[in-house]
Design a protein around this motif. Structure first.
Motif, short mmCIF file in Angstrom:
data_model
loop_
_atom_site.label_atom_id
_atom_site.label_comp_id
_atom_site.label_asym_id
_atom_site.label_seq_id
_atom_site.Cartn_x
_atom_site.Cartn_y
_atom_site.Cartn_z
N ARG A 9 0.85 -1.19 0.00
CA ARG A 9 0.00 0.00 0.00
C ARG A 9 0.88 1.23 0.00
O ARG A 9 2.02 1.21 0.47
CB ARG A 9 -0.94 0.02 1.21
N HIS B 182 8.20 8.59 0.38
CA HIS B 182 7.18 9.46 -0.20
C HIS B 182 7.71 10.89 -0.25
O HIS B 182 8.17 11.43 0.76
CB HIS B 182 5.91 9.41 0.67
N GLN C 66 1.19 4.94 1.42
CA GLN C 66 0.65 5.74 2.50
C GLN C 66 1.04 7.20 2.32
O GLN C 66 2.02 7.53 1.64
CB GLN C 66 1.15 5.22 3.85
N GLU C 67 0.23 8.05 2.91
CA GLU C 67 0.45 9.49 2.79
C GLU C 67 1.58 9.96 3.71
O GLU C 67 2.09 11.07 3.56
CB GLU C 67 -0.84 10.23 3.15
N ASP C 68 1.97 9.11 4.68
CA ASP C 68 3.01 9.49 5.65
C ASP C 68 4.34 9.71 4.93
O ASP C 68 4.71 8.96 4.00
CB ASP C 68 3.16 8.39 6.69
#
Length: 466
Positions: free
Chosen positions: A113, A138, A115-117
């Protein structure tokens, strides 16, 4: 299998009690060391992998045109090969758009997945049939994108194996050396115990001499001392039994022979008067034999009492009063004035009531038998006297007494005074019993001539033991 064979040896028990806890401790310690080392090694590998991901992310630029979502990887194939170069591992990477589509890199490489972190996320993923260690970074500048960097784990696994090998093998070798050293040391320390076992096992049942003990430890020495002490007590008891048996066999021969002679003589006559005289003689001989047996038993019990004697507070005045009352009928029957002095107040000594009673019985009985005056009234006085340092029990008669040169002799076994020899009564055990009882009680016996004639026997109890 016998019970002895089913029991483990002391050597094996000691080895187990030492080596098993030590091995478990070393195993736990090795696991902790390997685990900690593996953790920090993983941290180093993960840090290198993260640096590669940051390097790739730093070369993502905004494209000059609008194609490719506005982003592009500014590394050429040559430069990318340099970034992905590793001598022992294979590295894979992918630059992904926010929707998961591939911007650059290896197709199909993506985390479970996105993630926005913004914090890097480490994970294990399967790619092309391999399990890889991956990190996902990210970034939001110059636009939103993800960089996935993954590598094979051969180096990690190899490092973990080497850590285990170089940690466990030396520990096992050291444990083996320690076991061998302990086995030899325990074997040497148990040699005296085996020698003691052999000496006791091969000992003849009649041999009660001390067992030689070669003690290398305090425990073996104490065991040897305990065995020798037991053998000493058994030897003492056996010797007492032998003496008792020999004394009984020797001393009863004479009265039993006398009884048989009296009986034979009476059977050869038909005169009732002769029968009466012989029966009276038989009764006297039986009384003498019974008295002898009682004295021999008292000596045997006194010898046995050497093993264990419990002292308590004893009322000496009460015992003296009871003894005088007990012998008063016999004294009256023989015309002897039997009395007591110093018992009108409490007198307490530390001792054994049975032994003190035995002393009184023998002294009074001896005085009644041999201490009667030839002329005039016979007097026997049992006295208790208290001094600052002692309590003195005495029995005094006004008989013929004992010559000074024989005072020390008559306290020995089988030695009689002139009165006993003249009366043909007793065997010379009374004062020996008194001396033995007094020794057990920690008291002292002294014989002295009474004035003007007679014998006085003193038994002194020290107040230090009261």
């Amino acid at each position: 299998m016998s019970q002895t064979q089913s029991k483990p040896s002391l050597r094996n028990r000691l080895l187990r009690h030492v080596l098993i806890p030590l091995a478990v401790t070393w195993l736990v310690g090795t696991a902790l060391v390997v685990g900690i080392a593996s953790y920090f090694a993983q941290q180093a590998f993960d840090r290198a992998l993260l640096d590669d991901a940051y390097l790739v992310a730093s070369h993502v630029r905004r494209a000059n045109d609008a194609s490719g979502g506005g982003l592009e990887l500014s590394l050429s194939a040559q430069e990318m090969s340099t970034v992905l170069f590793d001598q022992s591992e294979t590295l894979y990477f992918a630059v992904l758009r926010p929707d998961g589509s591939l911007l650059a890199g290896h197709p199909g490489l993506r985390p479970t997945r996105l993630q926005e972190d913004l914090k890097p996320m480490f994970d294990a993923l399967d790619y092309q049939g391999r399990t890889l260690r991956s990190v996902t970074v990210h970034r939001q500048q110059p636009a939103d994108f993800y960089v996935v960097m993954a590598q094979t784990t051969a180096s990690r696994d190899s490092l973990l194996q080497r850590l285990l090998t170089f940690s466990v093998i030396p520990q096992v070798l050291l444990l083996g050396l320690l076991a061998a050293w302990l086995y030899r040391a325990i074997e040497e320390d148990l040699v005296p115990l085996a020698e003691l076992e052999t000496a006791v096992g091969q000992r003849d049942v009649r041999d009660l001499t001390p067992v030689p003990v070669t003690a290398t430890t305090h425990d073996v020495q104490r065991l040897g001392q305990a065995i020798n002490a037991l053998l000493g007590r058994i030897a003492f008891s056996v010797q007492a039994q032998r003496e008792f048996s020999g004394n009984v066999a020797h001393e009863l021969r004479t009265p039993l022979a006398g009884i048989r002679a009296l009986a034979d003589y009476g059977l050869r006559h038909t005169d009732p008067q002769v029968w009466h005289e012989q029966l009276h003689g038989i009764a006297k001989s039986q009384e003498r034999a019974s008295h002898l047996v009682d004295q021999l038993l008292a000596l045997a019990l006194a010898d046995e009492a050497h093993q264990d004697l419990e002292k308590t507070a004893v009322s000496l005045d009460a015992l003296v009063g009871e003894a005088v009352l007990r012998y008063l009928p016999k004294a009256d029957a023989t015309g002897v004035d039997l009395g007591a002095k110093g018992i009108d107040h409490a007198v307490v000594v530390q001792g054994n009531a049975a032994l003190i009673e035995g002393i009184l019985n023998n002294l009074i009985d001896n005085a009644l038998r041999y201490g009667r005056a030839h002329n005039g009234e016979s007097h026997i006085t049992v006295a208790v006297e208290t001094t600052p340092y002692s309590v003195v029990l005495s029995v005094t008669d006004n008989g013929a007494g004992v010559p000074p040169d024989k005072l020390q002799q008559i306290s020995q076994r089988w030695v009689q005074g002139a009165a006993g020899e003249a009366l043909k009564a007793g065997v010379g055990l009374g004062l020996a019993i008194v001396g033995t009882y007094a020794k057990l009680l920690g008291a002292r016996v002294a014989l002295a001539a009474a004035q003007p004639h007679g014998l006085c026997v003193h038994v002194t109890f020290d107040k230090s033991s009261l």
